[in-house]
Motif scaffolding. Structure first.
Motif, PDB file in Angstrom:
ATOM      1  N   ALA A   5       0.880  -1.164   0.000  1.00 55.95           N
ATOM      2  CA  ALA A   5       0.000   0.000   0.000  1.00 55.95           C
ATOM      3  C   ALA A   5       0.918   1.214   0.000  1.00 55.95           C
ATOM      4  O   ALA A   5       1.913   1.258   0.717  1.00 55.95           O
ATOM      5  N   ALA A   7       1.424   5.105   0.885  1.00 59.71           N
ATOM      6  CA  ALA A   7       0.902   6.163   1.746  1.00 59.71           C
ATOM      7  C   ALA A   7       1.628   7.456   1.419  1.00 59.71           C
ATOM      8  O   ALA A   7       2.858   7.485   1.312  1.00 59.71           O
ATOM      9  N   ARG A   9       1.107  12.169   1.308  1.00 63.15           N
ATOM     10  CA  ARG A   9       0.372  13.341   1.759  1.00 63.15           C
ATOM     11  C   ARG A   9       0.985  14.575   1.119  1.00 63.15           C
ATOM     12  O   ARG A   9       2.182  14.613   0.832  1.00 63.15           O
ATOM     13  N   GLU A  43      -3.640   2.606  -2.621  1.00 61.86           N
ATOM     14  CA  GLU A  43      -3.110   3.947  -2.384  1.00 61.86           C
ATOM     15  C   GLU A  43      -3.919   4.660  -1.316  1.00 61.86           C
ATOM     16  O   GLU A  43      -5.148   4.589  -1.310  1.00 61.86           O
ATOM     17  N   TYR A  44      -3.200   5.358  -0.442  1.00 66.16           N
ATOM     18  CA  TYR A  44      -3.793   6.178   0.601  1.00 66.16           C
ATOM     19  C   TYR A  44      -3.050   7.512   0.574  1.00 66.16           C
ATOM     20  O   TYR A  44      -1.922   7.613   1.046  1.00 66.16           O
ATOM     21  N   ASP A  46      -3.424  11.667   1.279  1.00 66.55           N
ATOM     22  CA  ASP A  46      -4.163  12.804   1.821  1.00 66.55           C
ATOM     23  C   ASP A  46      -3.660  14.099   1.216  1.00 66.55           C
ATOM     24  O   ASP A  46      -2.454  14.328   1.134  1.00 66.55           O
ATOM     25  N   TRP A  55      -2.458  10.613  12.393  1.00 71.08           N
ATOM     26  CA  TRP A  55      -2.989   9.823  11.272  1.00 71.08           C
ATOM     27  C   TRP A  55      -4.491   9.602  11.408  1.00 71.08           C
ATOM     28  O   TRP A  55      -5.211   9.566  10.429  1.00 71.08           O
ATOM     29  N   GLN A  60      -7.354   9.588   4.610  1.00 75.07           N
ATOM     30  CA  GLN A  60      -6.720   8.434   3.960  1.00 75.07           C
ATOM     31  C   GLN A  60      -5.772   7.708   4.906  1.00 75.07           C
ATOM     32  O   GLN A  60      -5.683   6.477   4.880  1.00 75.07           O
ATOM     33  N   ALA A  61      -5.067   8.434   5.739  1.00 77.13           N
ATOM     34  CA  ALA A  61      -4.193   7.789   6.728  1.00 77.13           C
ATOM     35  C   ALA A  61      -5.035   6.959   7.693  1.00 77.13           C
ATOM     36  O   ALA A  61      -4.662   5.828   8.056  1.00 77.13           O
ATOM     37  N   ALA A  63      -7.911   5.608   7.005  1.00 79.35           N
ATOM     38  CA  ALA A  63      -8.367   4.434   6.246  1.00 79.35           C
ATOM     39  C   ALA A  63      -7.270   3.377   6.178  1.00 79.35           C
ATOM     40  O   ALA A  63      -7.540   2.176   6.269  1.00 79.35           O
ATOM     41  N   LEU A  64      -6.030   3.814   6.035  1.00 77.17           N
ATOM     42  CA  LEU A  64      -4.907   2.868   6.024  1.00 77.17           C
ATOM     43  C   LEU A  64      -4.791   2.168   7.379  1.00 77.17           C
ATOM     44  O   LEU A  64      -4.613   0.945   7.434  1.00 77.17           O
ATOM     45  N   THR A  86       4.839  12.564   5.088  1.00 74.36           N
ATOM     46  CA  THR A  86       3.882  11.694   5.751  1.00 74.36           C
ATOM     47  C   THR A  86       3.957  11.764   7.274  1.00 74.36           C
ATOM     48  O   THR A  86       2.954  11.689   7.957  1.00 74.36           O
TER      49      THR A  86
END
Length: 87
Positions: A5, A7, A9, A43-44, A46, A55, A60-61, A63-64, A86
């Motif tokens: 995944a 991550a 931002r 993908e995550y 923000d 987070w 999105q963080a 959700a991860l 991040t």
């Protein structure tokens, strides 16, 4: 093949273009994992949320973090293309 995944931002849209920021972070993340056969499958990312926020307060963080608790999440690890963005 390891499944990752991604991550990422970026800061507020008036300071950075979210699409450009996502693309260069994603490029860096792929450069880290693809030589070893890794693949990004989720993908995550923000946009518009400060890295100072925990987070749990970035959509999105968060959700991860939720996905990480699911043993059937579809990925084995997380890759971050730019840690300063991040964390």
């Amino acid at each position: 093949m390891p499944r990752f995944a991604f991550a990422g931002r970026c800061s507020t849209e008036d300071l950075q273009d979210p699409e450009t920021s996502r693309n260069w972070q994603l490029t860096r993340a792929r450069a880290l994992i693809e030589p070893a056969g890794g693949e990004i499958v989720a993908e995550y990312f923000d946009a518009g949320h400060s890295r100072a926020l925990p987070w749990k307060r970035r959509p999105q963080a968060a959700a991860l973090l939720t996905a990480l608790r699911d043993p059937h999440r579809g990925f084995d690890a997380v890759v971050i293309g730019e840690p300063q963005r991040t964390f």
